[in-house]
Structures are given as C-alpha cells and as structure tokens.
Enzyme design. Structure first.
Site, PDB file in Angstrom:
ATOM      1  N   GLY A   1       0.795  -1.216   0.000  1.00 25.36           N
ATOM      2  CA  GLY A   1       0.000   0.000   0.000  1.00 25.36           C
ATOM      3  C   GLY A   1       0.829   1.267   0.000  1.00 25.36           C
ATOM      4  O   GLY A   1       1.859   1.386  -0.637  1.00 25.36           O
ATOM      5  N   SER A   2       0.341   2.228   0.762  1.00 23.14           N
ATOM      6  CA  SER A   2       0.808   3.606   0.704  1.00 23.14           C
ATOM      7  C   SER A   2       2.306   3.777   0.938  1.00 23.14           C
ATOM      8  O   SER A   2       2.939   3.024   1.667  1.00 23.14           O
ATOM      9  CB  SER A   2       0.046   4.394   1.753  1.00 23.14           C
ATOM     10  OG  SER A   2       0.646   5.640   1.970  1.00 23.14           O
ATOM     11  N   ILE A   3       2.821   4.826   0.357  1.00 24.17           N
ATOM     12  CA  ILE A   3       4.212   5.217   0.589  1.00 24.17           C
ATOM     13  C   ILE A   3       4.426   5.585   2.042  1.00 24.17           C
ATOM     14  O   ILE A   3       5.564   5.603   2.523  1.00 24.17           O
ATOM     15  CB  ILE A   3       4.590   6.404  -0.328  1.00 24.17           C
ATOM     16  CG1 ILE A   3       5.312   5.880  -1.561  1.00 24.17           C
ATOM     17  CG2 ILE A   3       5.455   7.416   0.359  1.00 24.17           C
ATOM     18  CD1 ILE A   3       5.877   6.981  -2.419  1.00 24.17           C
ATOM     19  N   ALA A   4       3.346   5.844   2.771  1.00 27.74           N
ATOM     20  CA  ALA A   4       3.471   6.198   4.185  1.00 27.74           C
ATOM     21  C   ALA A   4       3.666   4.955   5.060  1.00 27.74           C
ATOM     22  O   ALA A   4       3.527   5.023   6.276  1.00 27.74           O
ATOM     23  CB  ALA A   4       2.223   6.971   4.633  1.00 27.74           C
TER      24      ALA A   4
END
Lengths: 426, 136, 576
Positions: free
Chosen positions: B61-64
């Site tokens: 998922g997210s780059i975070a």
C-alpha cells in the site's frame, strides 16, 4: 559531504542514505534532481513538537533542528499533499490555529529552497522529470506515473528517505533506478470497459487486488488510447491495492513500445485478465449499497487536470449544488490559477462548488499541536450523512475510518449527487 | 534446528514470537499507533505487534508505510524485529527508520511459507539467519 | 480520402457550420499533403489574443474574428469537446501594459478576446511551454500547436505526434478535432536521418541553447537529427532551451537524443533500420560561431534585460531569485522574467516573485519580447511589433531565439549570454566583454639557475642597449615607458634584446657599478640576451611556451622566477 564539508545536515542525511542503501543491498548511490514531500503539520509532527519546521522536520529526520541553508541545490523540491488547503482552509475542517502553524511550516520549507506546488500530481505543475532522471517522492501514484509514463526512475520509500535524499541529493542506485530491473513480470489483459476515466480508475483498483507481490505489470489489449487523466486515475487506485511502482502499457508507455520491449527478454511469470466481473467486485467493495442522503462530495484524487476542471464547469452550468452539500474540487495551486483565469472556477463557484488545493479528504486533519495528542483525520467529512467520491483511493481508504455510507461512481454521478443532495442507486 | 538464510538488513539479534502476515500489513490505516493491526480482514486483525517479530513478504500500500510503523515505535509499541521475504524500498526505509533487527531476501525457503504465528525464532540481523527455536 | 462516419456527418453539417467548414479545410489540407486519412486531435495550443492579422477580419470578438479569418465566414464557434485547447504565448500580459509599451485599449481588447476564448473552453495559461502547465500529451497522442519549440519538445521528449502547421491549421483542428494522418503522426516517418556527434561543451542550460542554435544552422532541409555523445543527461530546461533555438535556425520537428528520448533508447531504435544520410560533428568552434552571431560585439550600456524564452521553469525562477537576492537592478534598467501564469503562481507562493520584485525585476506572463506589440485595431501601417524594445539603448537576453529574431527589430545592440551574465548586466546597467581568465603562471626554459622574488619592470619593446641604460642602472632611453626608473633589484621582463651589439655590455657596465637586476626573462632568446645572461649570472628564464609574459605581467607585479625549472609566476598584482 560525509566529512562534513557541506554542513552537518547534509552529512547526516547522506549517512542515512548510505544506511538505507546497505539495507537494500545497493552498492552505489545516484544523484536525485526532483523530489516531492509534505511540509506542513502531520500526525507525526506531534512527536517532536510543532514549534517550527526546522525544529520538527529536522529532529524527526536528522535528529537535530535543520541548519539554515538550501536543500541540495540541484534538486527541485516541491511540496506534496498536506493536511490543509493553501487558501480556503475554512471549508476543509481544520482550526485557524492549525492552519496558521502549517503555513509557517510551509514557509519554513521555502526558506530552504522548497517550492510551493501543494499537489500529489506535480507533473501537472511544471515538475517534469525526463526519461532516466532520478526522482524521489512521497506520493505512490506519482511513483507509478513518472516511472511508467515517462521512464523516469524512482522507488517508493517514505517521507524519511525522501527528506534524506532532498537534503543530500542522493538515493541508492537500486530497484527502479536501474534499467535492467524495470522489465515487466506479469501480463494484464484488459477485457473490461477501458474508455472513460472512471473505467481506468476501476482497472487500477482491480489490477492492484490481483497483483502478485513485487510484480511489475504490463497491460495489453485492444482499447482506446488512455490520456493523462486516465492513467493518473488508474495509478492512484493501483497504488492503493498493491505496491506496484511501474506499470507498462503496450503501445502507450515508452518502455513498452512492444510487449517484447516491456518484458526485456524475460518470460512473463503469469497472465491475469480484468473483466467486468472484476469491476463489479471493486464497485461492490468501494460503493455503499442503496440510495441515501449525502452531505459531502469530493472530486480530484489525484488532483484534477485543467481539462477535468473544465468538464465539471460545463456539467454544472445552470445547476446548483444542494444547500446541504459541500462539493470540493481538489487541485494543485497552478491548476487553481488556470481555472480562475479561464473562468472555469467562476462557473463552478456560481453553482456552489468549492475549489481547494494541497490536500484531499483522507489527508485533511486537525490537532497534533500545542501539546494536544489528538490528531483527527478526514475532518472535512464530519457530520455528513453520506459522502460520494469519484476516486477509488478515497473510497477504499476511508472505509476503515468513516461510519457513514461512502458512495463511489464517476464524476457525473458524483455531481448529480451534489446537486440532488442524494446518491441514487443505479 | 531449522535455519532460514537471508541477507542482513539491519543489525542486532532478537528472540521472540512470530506474527505472520502472509499478505503484509497495509501501511495507511492498517496499523494503529497503539500497535494493533486494524486492517479490515487481516488474518491477525486485532493483534498487537508490540514485542513481536513480524514476518511478511514485503510492504503493502501507501508510501506512508514506513511512517505508520515509525509512529507505532514512537508510541513505544514497536515490534521486536522483522523479516521480509524480499526487500523493497518501503521496507528498507522502515528498517532504517525503526532500527530494529531486520533480515530479507531469502533465496532457498520463503519464511512466509515456513513460519507460523506463535513460532519462537531467533533472528540475527548481523548474519541474516533465522533459527526456529520452537514451533507453535 | 477515407473518412469515418463521424467525419462524414460533420462534413454534412450535422454539428454546425463552423465544424463543417473547419473539417473541409482539414480535408483540403490533407489532400494537399497527400494524406488519405485523418486522426483525432486531443490537445491543441493556439494564440487567442489580438494579432496583426485580426485587423483584416474583425475586432468584434474572438469568435467573430477567428471564424472570419480562418473559415472565411463569421460564425458561432465551438471547439471539439475531446480536445483540450490552451492558449499559446501572446502579445498581452497579466500586468500593466505600459510595461511593454502597449496601449490600454489594445490590452483591454486582447483580454476581451481571452475571455471569449475561455468561455468557449480554452484553458488560460498563455504559454509556449504548455507542458509546464499540465497540458501533458502521452506517447502516441495526436496534438496540434502553433509553437515550434513545443512541436520539437512533445515529439522528441514524449513521443507525442505533431507536425508544424500554422495558426490556420491549428485552429481548424481545434474546431473539428481532426488533423491529417501524415508526417510525424505516423510512427514510420519519425526515424532519424542525420547523426550529430556532440563534441562541444554541454554542461549548462546556456550550452544547450547555443547547441540548439548551432544544430539548426547545420541542419539539412527536412532532416530528423539524432544526437549522440558522451554528455550528462539533459533536464527539461536544457531540452526546452535547445529546441527553441533549434526551431529558430531550422525547420526540425523532431530531435532524437540517444539514451535520453524514448524513441532513441539506442541509436538503432532512432534510425529504425535506415542508414543515416550524413554525420556531423558539433564542436566548440560551431558554438563560438553561434555566439558571435547572436551577441553584439564589444561592450556597452544596457537598459533592457529579458529572461525566459521559452518560458522559465519554476526551477529557473528559483535560480534567478537566489542570484538576485540582496542585489538591486540599476535605476533605468528594465528586467523582465517571462513565464507561464500557472508557474508564476507557484513562484509567487514560493516567495520568488517578492525577491525578484524587491531587487527591481518583474515576473511577467502571457508573452515575450518578440511577441509584444501594439496596434492592429488601427490600419496595419500603425501596427508596431516588439514594442518592449522601443527606445532602448541596449538589451541583453539569455535566449538564442530572442537574440536571433530581434536583430532585425531594433538598431540597439543586442547582447546574449547566460542567465547570470544577464542578471549581472541588469544590476550594472552595462554589458562587459568576457575577458578570458588571467594567466598568472608561465613556463619557459631556465638558463641561469636561482630562485628570486621581486618586483617586475616590464619593457614591452626591450631596452636599447647603446645609450639606453646608464651606468648607474637608470633607464635613459628616450620615450621608454619606464624612462627614469632604476633596474636595481627588479625582475626585468622583455621580448629579447634591442639595438647595438654592445647590448650585453651596457648591462655589464651597470653591474660593475653595483647596479643589476634581480633576475630577468626573455620571451625568446637571442644571442645578445644569452651573452648578457651568462655575463651577469643573475637568474634568467627564456623561451616561454604557454603565453607571453610581456603581455600579461605589469610593472610593479610581484614575481617569482625560478632559473632552474624555468617557472615564472605572478604572486601579487601591482593593482591589489
């Protein structure tokens, strides 16, 4: 730089990059000339305090407040998605206190040479990496876009690694930064609708759900040529349901002028087919059942192109947004300027729509400063009986956050809902 | 004693209980700052990663992703160590950010296929070796 | 012509007269080219503000003007819905028209035309670099544009598909959504034909501007160049600069760069199996020829400095702001930085505009010097172009395109150099010629050993031996530049000997009286100098291989001379 000849900050940042390179198993670094990253208040800024950008961001990423001076001078750094809007913060749900501090932070970044673009689609705002150029970014859909559409070179990483790169101008020569690593591994055949921007949003979501770990997909099939809007929508959805960082499209992307070129001499590891049934499954997941009242409608995830703004202006002509509905259109600062100069903004505002920058529903937030731990997210939707999005990314992520029904459909259905105050099941 | 040979990613040795995440953990809105896995439908949904050794294929998922785990760590709920079948740049960012023992890039056997939640293992971030001490 | 059903319906008038006429024109255009099919156009840029030629059609409104001029009839106008139209670089700007010597009436009417166009759905960015304004065509996408550098950029950098055409053909395409499937719209037509080996300097944006200009001068007609060379990957700024200059001196529409552009990932790919017709070498000499052409010789006062052709990127604006911070543009000098309005917004929000304005410069949008104009609401004889140059004493540009085209528009000298030189000029109000770096070290042949450090005494025309040097060591040669000076403890610098065979003896006589130089050097040895050198025994160097010390050393400079190694160097200038 490691000896400290260019200052402590660059020395520490480079040391971190070297640690990062060693963690990856890379042996060399490469120069980074483009970066995007947040600069405002975020949930994590609470941990180091929110006195100033230099103090907060410096201590979080380098262990010390940032020194005066420019980030790497050869790198064009631009701010990414923030928790607030640049101008119309009132409609976004954060307090003035939060907004004022966030602006101080953004100005703090500018003092180091950072540029204010305030967008997850920097490629629409003059941040244009060319083929083979090394970039870093904190926006996953931007990784997919720049790798795939332009053959620029970037990996996902995180805010940390992006800041280290921004400060020292280096990133590990690894992964997508090496041509030989970018070949496609899996075929995705499109046997679904592939005409509208909404179709491509669903294609991305469905592909991501089926994507094997570490896969590098290549899309094949007989479909109308997608444009920048279709691909940005596809990639943001794909980055939501997978970790894909590059997506070749035969006949469309430069490293996939043929299927052979995309595969780079390797055998494909598997083929998937995307059909209407996959679309239905995604819609089933993303869109609440039935009809119901809505209080918040949001377009522009990723941020809108000027052509998408024009589409909305045209569709809203002669219509009025329902009194109980807030309609947001999210975009970068440069797109807002063009929308205002082109009178598209005037037409949208006349109908009751609001143009906002820098953020998006799931990023809007309040709190995390002045000793208050509480960080409320998605504040913009508070109180709405139902919400509607034309973005699979928003609908997907907010499922775990929001209690009210989340509706999902194309831009026209969302605008109809904004006008009626109600989402109608088809 | 069964051994899994990987590549050292971040130094340090840890012994502890495995939480297996065959489909990783979603970074954004997947793990709460308390350390609890909140990702809807996750096989270990509701479990707390604090003090455990996370085993997963790579990030998701997210780059975070790394930042989500950093916040868990800052709240004092960090996992003990982690192992990734194959390193990717988000995992590597998280490894360097959290600074707990980490191993990745297993060539012969996939830890996600061999290990189960509850297994007790020793993970050596200096040599890249995982030893199974006790099966669940 | 093979036409689709949609196209046939449009030709029959189903979608209105304007689209019918526009498509008729495109079909005629196709037939003139020898094309058999059309292709759909999804992006266009075209000018919209007042132009000289609108005088011939109508000044009522943009639709009235454009339809009359391009379609032959005044008609209600709508553009193709699937095409993103954006306005190109124009004559007007967002700020005060007086800044570019334009009348308020012209400005207002031009803006009325902009408003008409945006009401028709044309996005307002007013730029020759729409790719900086979110107008992003993908590989294989068919587009049209009225900006030649944009043709080169989109074809080359992204593999989009576009031909040059003209305002007319661009307008027809924007209205009907079609263009002939011809030329660059067909993959097989895009292969490279001529190879250019790049041997010149390619470090800076300015280097690429000159390179584009030189390439264009060398470009055979209809060539599709392929650049090869061992240069650092050029960024967007270098490419846009190169292509603007190239489009000035040639008709090139696509330029492959091996290892940089998508259709030239290898040389083979760029050539698509064809043999190159010819190969060229671009050397620093070619670059120097372009520089000499573009920049007026000598130095002189400057009161107009302009940057941003093509429009500046946000990174270039940052560079300029950083360089200008703390400096002040000279009173009476106008400094203009041109960019696209969306980029100006970013520059404003980033604080760069404030810094530039505090220094006395202005960030302008919507045009460029050669597009500034006035008139065209009056008879054509009243039309004035390049109005911003009116009354100037001298101008400086960082753009080869501006420097090249404006030569014919003004009698004032036009200077050309990089961004930093132009900004320095704005601050000083004066263009200086580039002196080469000063030579301070010289290599000769050591003939009498010994290391000495002392003050130089330079005799550009030697010292007359007979009745030139008195026995007390004073130079008595009438008219000698150092007449009356003593040679005592000086390091003499001269070309060689002069005059009488008694030359060496004059120095010997002074030596016996207790007066002698500390050391000496001769540009080129002759037998009288050699005699004198051996006779006096003071450190001596001669026969310099890398520069003439007489040209570079000045009387009073502190010199170190090594009679063993033959090295001479200036330690400190007399002027310091």
């Amino acid at each position: 730089m490691l000896k400290g000849a260019f200052g402590q900050d660059k020395k520490i940042a480079l040391m971190k990059i070297i640690e990062f390179a060693e963690a990856l198993g890379a042996e060399e670094l490469c120069p980074v000339t483009k970066a995007t990253y947040p600069t405002g208040l975020k949930r994590w800024t609470y941990f180091t305090g929110t006195d100033s950008y230099d103090d907060t961001y410096g201590r979080f990423f380098l262990g010390k407040p940032l020194d005066e001076g420019q980030f790497d001078e050869n790198c064009l750094g631009m701010n990414d998605a923030e928790a607030h809007a640049d101008y119309d913060w009132q409609s976004v749900g954060c307090s003035k206190e939060f907004f004022d501090r966030a602006v101080e932070f953004m100005d703090g970044a500018c003092s180091h040479g950072s540029v204010r673009g305030s967008t997850c689609t920097p490629y629409l705002s003059g941040w244009v990496p060319v083929m083979g150029e090394h970039f870093v970014t904190t926006e996953s859909s931007n990784v997919l876009f720049c790798n795939s559409v332009w053959g620029a070179m970037g990996n996902c990483g995180g805010t940390e690694s992006t800041y280290w790169s921004l400060i020292c101008g280096r990133t590990p020569l690894w992964g997508n930064h090496i041509k030989e690593n970018r070949y496609a591994t899996h075929l995705f055949k499109l046997e679904c609708p592939a005409e509208t921007i909404h179709d491509w949003n669903l294609i991305g979501h469905a592909m991501g759900r089926k994507m094997p770990t570490n896969a590098r997909p290549v899309i094949v099939g007989d479909f109308p040529r997608p444009h920048v809007e279709h691909l940005k929508q596809c990639f943001s959805a794909m980055a939501t349901t997978s970790s894909a960082e590059i997506c070749h499209i035969v006949g469309v992307t430069p490293e996939a002028q043929t299927l052979e070129m995309a595969l780079g001499g390797h055998q494909s590891e598997g083929t998937f087919v995307i059909t209407q049934a996959d679309f239905d499954e995604s819609i089933d997941y993303l869109c609440a059942k039935g009809s119901g009242p809505v209080g918040y409608v949001s377009l522009g995830c990723p941020h809108m192109t000027i052509e998408e703004v024009r589409t909305v202006a045209r569709y809203l002509e002669g219509k009025k947004v329902h009194g109980g509905v807030k309609l947001h259109l999210w975009m970068g600062l440069s797109t807002l300027r063009m929308a205002e100069d082109s009178d598209f903004a005037a037409a949208i505002r006349e109908a009751g729509g609001i143009l906002v920058t820098a953020s998006c529903p799931m990023n809007t937030a309040d709190g995390c400063m002045c000793g208050k731990r509480e960080y409320k997210t998605s504040v913009v939707v508070e109180g709405a009986p139902g919400v509607a999005f034309d973005s699979a990314k928003q609908a997907h992520y907010l499922k775990s956050e929001l209690k009210m029904p989340i509706y999902y459909g194309d831009v026209y259905r969302c605008l109809d809902a904004a006008v009626a105050g109600r989402w109608e099941e088809k | 004693m069964e051994k899994l040979m990987g590549r050292p990613v971040f130094p340090g040795v840890a012994e502890g209980e495995v939480i297996l995440c065959p489909d990783s953990i979603q970074g954004f809105l997947g793990i709460a700052a308390s350390g609890v896995i909140v990702e809807k439908g996750h096989p270990e949904e509701g479990k707390n990663v604090k003090g455990k050794i996370l085993v997963m294929p790579s990030s998701k998922g997210s780059i975070a992703w790394a930042m989500s785990f950093k916040q868990v760590a800052l709240e004092g709920n960090a996992p003990l160590a982690w192992a990734f079948t194959k390193i990717d740049s988000k995992c590597a960012t998280a490894a360097v950010s959290l600074r707990i023992p980490a191993v990745a890039d297993f060539k012969d056997a996939d830890p996600c296929a061999v290990l189960k939640t509850g297994d007790i293992i020793r993970l050596d971030g200096n040599t890249g070796v995982i030893e199974i001490l006790k099966k669940a | 012509m093979k036409l689709t059903d949609h196209e046939k319906q449009m030709l029959s008038g189903k979608f209105g007269r304007a689209k019918q006429l526009a498509l008729q024109k495109v079909v005629q255009f196709a037939e003139a080219l020898g094309a058999e099919e059309l292709c759909p156009v999804t992006k266009a840029t075209f000018t919209v503000g007042l132009k000289r030629w609108f005088f011939y059609s109508s000044l009522k409104s943009y639709p009235a003007s454009a339809t009359k001029l391009y379609l032959g009839e005044e008609l209600p106008l709508s553009f193709d819905e699937d095409c993103l139209g954006m306005n190109d670089c124009d004559a007007s700007l967002d700020q005060d028209p007086a800044e570019i010597n334009q009348s308020r009436a012209f400005y207002d009417r031009s803006h009325a035309f902009y408003d008409d166009a945006s009401a028709l759905g044309v996005a307002q960015a007013s730029t020759c670099t729409p790719y900086q304004a979110g107008w992003i065509p993908l590989m294989g996408e068919h587009i049209v544009t009225t900006e030649s550098s944009n043709v080169l950029f989109c074809n080359s950098v992204w593999g989009a598909m576009v031909n040059c055409g003209g305002s007319e053909s661009t307008f027809w395409s924007a209205v009907c959504g079609r263009t002939p499937l011809w030329g660059n719209h067909i993959k097989e037509n895009r292969y490279g034909t001529h190879i250019f080996h790049i041997k010149c300097k390619t470090d800076t944006i300015h280097d690429w501007d000159l390179l584009g200009h030189a390439l264009g001068r060398m470009m055979p007609t209809n060539a599709r160049p392929v650049l090869v060379g061992d240069f650092e990957r050029p960024c967007m700024e270098k490419l846009k600069q190169c292509f603007a200059a190239m489009a000035t001196t040639s008709s090139a529409e696509i330029c492959h760069i091996v290892g940089v552009t998508p259709e030239a990932q290898t040389l083979q790919m760029a050539l698509q199996g064809h043999e190159p017709l010819e190969e060229f070498y671009v050397t620093d000499r070619e670059i120097a020829r372009s520089q000499d052409f573009l920049c007026a010789p000598g130095e002189g006062p400057v009161d107009y400095v302009s940057l941003g052709c093509p429009h500046m990127s946000i990174e270039e604006l940052r560079t300029a702001a950083r360089y200008l911070e703390g400096k002040k543009v000279k009173e009476g000098v106008k400094l203009h930085l041109w960019t696209a309005s969306p980029v100006e917004q970013i520059a404003r929000d980033s604080g760069f505009v404030r810094i530039i304005e505090e220094a006395g410069g202005k960030v302008l949008t919507g045009g460029c010097p050669m597009n500034t104009c006035n008139g065209c609401m009056d008879p054509p004889s009243e039309h004035r172009s390049c109005t911003v140059l009116e009354g100037i004493v001298g101008a400086a540009f960082d753009s080869a395109k501006q420097a090249h085209y404006l030569k014919s528009s003004t009698k004032a000298p036009l200077y050309y150099g990089d961004l930093f030189k132009c900004l320095d000029t704005a601050v000083s109000g004066y263009w200086t010629t580039d002196k080469g770096p000063e030579q301070t070290a010289f290599q000769g042949r050591g003939i009498i050993p010994g290391v000495v450090t002392g003050e130089a005494l330079v005799c550009p025309d030697s010292i007359q031996g007979y009745l030139g040097l008195a026995a007390n060591g004073v130079i008595i040669e009438k008219g000698h530049p150092e007449e009356g000076k003593s040679i005592d403890d000086k390091i003499l610098v001269m070309p060689s000997s002069k005059g009488s065979i008694a030359w060496a003896f004059s120095f010997k006589q002074a030596y016996i009286e207790g007066h002698r130089p500390l050391g000496w050097m001769f540009t080129k040895i002759d037998s009288k100098c050699a005699t004198a050198a051996v006779s006096l025994g003071v450190s001596a160097v001669c026969d310099f291989v890398d520069g003439d010390p007489v040209e570079h050393i000045k009387t009073g400079d502190l010199i170190r001379l090594d009679g063993q190694t033959g090295e001479v160097c200036i330690l400190k200038r007399a002027s310091e």
